[in-house]
Design a protein around this motif. Sequence first.
Motif, PDB file in Angstrom:
ATOM      1  N   VAL A 455       0.847  -1.195   0.000  1.00 26.76           N
ATOM      2  CA  VAL A 455       0.000   0.000   0.000  1.00 26.76           C
ATOM      3  C   VAL A 455       0.883   1.246   0.000  1.00 26.76           C
ATOM      4  O   VAL A 455       1.804   1.357   0.824  1.00 26.76           O
ATOM      5  N   TYR A 456       0.605   2.162  -0.926  1.00 27.00           N
ATOM      6  CA  TYR A 456       1.273   3.469  -0.988  1.00 27.00           C
ATOM      7  C   TYR A 456       0.236   4.564  -0.816  1.00 27.00           C
ATOM      8  O   TYR A 456      -0.824   4.526  -1.456  1.00 27.00           O
ATOM      9  N   VAL A 457       0.537   5.555   0.034  1.00 27.78           N
ATOM     10  CA  VAL A 457      -0.311   6.742   0.169  1.00 27.78           C
ATOM     11  C   VAL A 457       0.585   7.972   0.188  1.00 27.78           C
ATOM     12  O   VAL A 457       1.751   7.908   0.575  1.00 27.78           O
ATOM     13  N   TRP A 458       0.033   9.101  -0.216  1.00 28.88           N
ATOM     14  CA  TRP A 458       0.801  10.349  -0.247  1.00 28.88           C
ATOM     15  C   TRP A 458       1.058  10.827   1.175  1.00 28.88           C
ATOM     16  O   TRP A 458       0.167  10.778   2.036  1.00 28.88           O
ATOM     17  N   ALA A 459       2.265  11.310   1.436  1.00 25.22           N
ATOM     18  CA  ALA A 459       2.676  11.739   2.771  1.00 25.22           C
ATOM     19  C   ALA A 459       2.512  13.242   2.944  1.00 25.22           C
ATOM     20  O   ALA A 459       2.778  14.022   2.026  1.00 25.22           O
ATOM     21  N   MET A 460       2.112  13.647   4.127  1.00 21.75           N
ATOM     22  CA  MET A 460       2.099  15.065   4.444  1.00 21.75           C
ATOM     23  C   MET A 460       3.527  15.584   4.542  1.00 21.75           C
ATOM     24  O   MET A 460       3.818  16.728   4.186  1.00 21.75           O
ATOM     25  N   GLU A 461       4.431  14.719   4.999  1.00 26.85           N
ATOM     26  CA  GLU A 461       5.830  15.109   5.177  1.00 26.85           C
ATOM     27  C   GLU A 461       6.567  15.002   3.847  1.00 26.85           C
ATOM     28  O   GLU A 461       7.158  13.958   3.539  1.00 26.85           O
ATOM     29  N   GLN A 462       6.526  16.053   3.050  1.00 31.15           N
ATOM     30  CA  GLN A 462       7.238  16.043   1.778  1.00 31.15           C
ATOM     31  C   GLN A 462       8.709  16.414   1.944  1.00 31.15           C
ATOM     32  O   GLN A 462       9.470  16.408   0.979  1.00 31.15           O
ATOM     33  N   GLU A 463       9.096  16.745   3.166  1.00 35.56           N
ATOM     34  CA  GLU A 463      10.508  16.877   3.521  1.00 35.56           C
ATOM     35  C   GLU A 463      10.732  15.993   4.725  1.00 35.56           C
ATOM     36  O   GLU A 463      10.105  16.155   5.766  1.00 35.56           O
ATOM     37  N   TYR A 464      11.618  15.014   4.589  1.00 36.33           N
ATOM     38  CA  TYR A 464      11.786  13.999   5.626  1.00 36.33           C
ATOM     39  C   TYR A 464      13.275  13.731   5.805  1.00 36.33           C
ATOM     40  O   TYR A 464      14.021  13.616   4.828  1.00 36.33           O
ATOM     41  N   ASN A 465      13.693  13.646   7.064  1.00 32.11           N
ATOM     42  CA  ASN A 465      15.125  13.476   7.371  1.00 32.11           C
ATOM     43  C   ASN A 465      15.970  14.533   6.668  1.00 32.11           C
ATOM     44  O   ASN A 465      17.039  14.260   6.122  1.00 32.11           O
ATOM     45  N   LYS A 467      15.559  15.956   3.905  1.00 28.14           N
ATOM     46  CA  LYS A 467      15.649  15.825   2.452  1.00 28.14           C
ATOM     47  C   LYS A 467      14.270  16.056   1.845  1.00 28.14           C
ATOM     48  O   LYS A 467      13.285  15.496   2.310  1.00 28.14           O
ATOM     49  N   LYS A 468      14.224  16.863   0.804  1.00 27.63           N
ATOM     50  CA  LYS A 468      12.969  17.145   0.132  1.00 27.63           C
ATOM     51  C   LYS A 468      12.640  16.038  -0.863  1.00 27.63           C
ATOM     52  O   LYS A 468      13.528  15.486  -1.507  1.00 27.63           O
ATOM     53  N   SER A 469      11.353  15.732  -0.978  1.00 26.05           N
ATOM     54  CA  SER A 469      10.916  14.760  -1.975  1.00 26.05           C
ATOM     55  C   SER A 469      11.060  15.361  -3.369  1.00 26.05           C
ATOM     56  O   SER A 469      11.189  16.574  -3.540  1.00 26.05           O
ATOM     57  N   LYS A 470      11.008  14.497  -4.389  1.00 26.30           N
ATOM     58  CA  LYS A 470      11.104  14.997  -5.758  1.00 26.30           C
ATOM     59  C   LYS A 470       9.909  15.888  -6.091  1.00 26.30           C
ATOM     60  O   LYS A 470      10.004  16.775  -6.934  1.00 26.30           O
ATOM     61  N   TYR A 471       8.789  15.649  -5.423  1.00 29.15           N
ATOM     62  CA  TYR A 471       7.613  16.501  -5.638  1.00 29.15           C
ATOM     63  C   TYR A 471       7.942  17.956  -5.329  1.00 29.15           C
ATOM     64  O   TYR A 471       7.518  18.864  -6.056  1.00 29.15           O
ATOM     65  N   LEU A 472       8.703  18.200  -4.248  1.00 30.97           N
ATOM     66  CA  LEU A 472       9.098  19.563  -3.913  1.00 30.97           C
ATOM     67  C   LEU A 472      10.253  20.037  -4.766  1.00 30.97           C
ATOM     68  O   LEU A 472      10.314  21.197  -5.167  1.00 30.97           O
ATOM     69  N   ARG A 473      11.183  19.127  -5.062  1.00 33.79           N
ATOM     70  CA  ARG A 473      12.394  19.541  -5.788  1.00 33.79           C
ATOM     71  C   ARG A 473      12.111  19.858  -7.241  1.00 33.79           C
ATOM     72  O   ARG A 473      12.778  20.704  -7.834  1.00 33.79           O
ATOM     73  N   GLU A 474      11.127  19.186  -7.833  1.00 28.84           N
ATOM     74  CA  GLU A 474      10.868  19.388  -9.256  1.00 28.84           C
ATOM     75  C   GLU A 474       9.982  20.605  -9.470  1.00 28.84           C
ATOM     76  O   GLU A 474       8.831  20.500  -9.860  1.00 28.84           O
ATOM     77  N   TYR A 606       9.248   4.975   4.083  1.00 30.26           N
ATOM     78  CA  TYR A 606       8.969   6.248   3.404  1.00 30.26           C
ATOM     79  C   TYR A 606       9.693   6.220   2.076  1.00 30.26           C
ATOM     80  O   TYR A 606      10.889   5.932   2.006  1.00 30.26           O
ATOM     81  N   ASP A 607       8.960   6.501   0.995  1.00 28.92           N
ATOM     82  CA  ASP A 607       9.556   6.429  -0.338  1.00 28.92           C
ATOM     83  C   ASP A 607       9.145   7.651  -1.152  1.00 28.92           C
ATOM     84  O   ASP A 607       8.025   7.737  -1.643  1.00 28.92           O
ATOM     85  N   GLN A 608      10.056   8.613  -1.276  1.00 27.80           N
ATOM     86  CA  GLN A 608       9.858   9.787  -2.124  1.00 27.80           C
ATOM     87  C   GLN A 608       8.507  10.477  -1.903  1.00 27.80           C
ATOM     88  O   GLN A 608       7.720  10.659  -2.833  1.00 27.80           O
ATOM     89  N   GLY A 609       8.237  10.845  -0.649  1.00 26.28           N
ATOM     90  CA  GLY A 609       7.019  11.588  -0.380  1.00 26.28           C
ATOM     91  C   GLY A 609       5.789  10.735  -0.177  1.00 26.28           C
ATOM     92  O   GLY A 609       4.672  11.248  -0.195  1.00 26.28           O
TER      93      GLY A 609
END
Length: 618
Positions: A455-465, A467-474, A606-609
């Motif tokens: 199961v994959y769901v979108w995370a509220m934490e788009q910056e974790y440890n 590091k920003k997810s690609k969603y924020l970086r792109e 946690y996998d890329q956001g």
Amino acid sequence: MKALRQYCMPPRNQLLPVLETCGPVDALLMPPNKPYSFVSYKTAEESKKAYVTLNGKEIVDDLGQKIILYFNFVEKAQWKELGLQALPPGLMVVEEIISSEDEKMLLESINWTEDTGNQNVQKSLKHRRVKHFGYEFHYENNNVDRGKPLPGGLPDICDGILEKWLKEGYIKHKPDQLTVNQYEPGHGIPAHIDTHSAFEDEIISLSLGSEVVMDFKHPDGITVPVMLPRRSLLVMTGESRYLWTHGITPRKFDTVQASKGHKSGIITSDVGDLTLSKRGIRTSFTFRKVRQTPCNCSYPLVCDSQMKATPPSFPESEREASQLEQEYVHRVYEEIAGHFSSTRHTPWPHVVEFLKALPRGSLVADVGCGNGKYLGINKELYMIGCDRSQSLVDICRERHFQAFVCDALAVPLRGGACDACVSVAVIHHFATAERRVAALQELVRLLRPGGKALVYVWAMEQEYNKKKSKYLRENRMSQGKEEEVSSDTPGPELLVEQVPDTGHKEPACRMPSISDFQEGGQNSREVTNSKLPIHTNRTSFHSQDVLVPWHLKGNPGKDKPAEPFGPGGSHDPSPVFHRFYHVFREGELEAACQTLSDVRVLRSYYDQGNWCVILEKV
């Protein structure tokens, strides 16, 4: 030739002379908003000399702060060169619009001491001093009171200047409202759009005392940094005024063009031509004309005058939740299916890894299969897909995959028939915690004992440890590709394990329960009885329950217009649709799984956001 990486960021005009003491500098690359830069010398000997001589050297920057230079060798320095962006449509920057003498008179005309004549309104906001002339601007509702003009109007000194700009064609209307802001270095202003119903199309701002970089951002997430030189006039009309936000990031230095001939306009991505510019005290004169009639601009989706309907409210019953999903999930995917499918072409690596690890001959259900990008991953599996969207299922069938239409809460397959299930980017579309748990329970029902579900769901934490997810970086011109995880390969550095499979629980650490994340628990829903917020793409989430815009590109295939506020809007040739999401907080998905019967969590990560779990039916 060797490239040296130095871990500091003094201005180019200060750093370059220091580096040149060791030999001619071939290139100095200073990536924007990074604490490091790259220097390349003509020879390896000069690079070695710089490393030996300058590593650990202390210099003093323009603020009098000590900076220590740290050097390291790198084989190559890669950077992405983007093409020159265009200014947002309707935006113009006019340099040297006034003389230095006029600048001095304007600055001296503003008396920041307490006014006794009550002819203007002065306020000290958190990060700046503000004066209003003509009409007071009310920050609590971002509007003016048309029935209460301030006595005295605009300062007399402004009349001649405004008449000159009118005559020269820089402006079309004579303003009747002025806001003067004074910014200290390090201060800024949040990104915003001036209220449509408050002011006419034309908004102009004069920069005095110091230059600054202002960031313009499109709803798609495209950001354009624009240099506003001292004594320049910024003119916003049309799209740049009504659709793009503008703001100033609070910082003491701006990344600017190093070229002497470059003054105003876009800050390009040429890292070989960037440096830091220390901010000074800047005073802005922002002129507006108060609107007396409703706004009828071409951007009804963001226009407060034209929003006849309002965004939907948080659902407070099962019926309301079902209606919300129907309008803001099911209907939207039917409308955008073709464009959506064109952005879903690269499988996510850890989903592929899960599918390829399953035994040969396994029967696998992809619940919420979309365009079927996972249905053909492992030819040794028997995979069947289902989705709520008839249009997406049709695309699956065109690709010769087995797929059918159904709701994820009621999959018409025999219980215990599946060796494995996958649910990727589906459960976050359910509008209540109860419905999300029910969707998880339906996955478990399909599994045989020992069967597994991913199961994959979108995370509220788009910056974790950190590091920003690609969603924020792109942060780029994505042309509508608002994908939860980028179609590019996620970097392994953002795969973070959450729950090791220890087989027992530590009594001192309580596993969060699903109630912790429901209303009243862990601030999951901070506001009740209020409208769902609209998320700005490629930015961090500030609420768990949001509407996420999808900008439809190409021919939407529909002749009928959508309502000004609804799942989609049609007044723009590129309609915007809104999909409901509940973004999950850390621990929330595992807590939901703990409520299920006959299940154990094998793995959580946690996998890329996204928050992800692998379940096993026991």
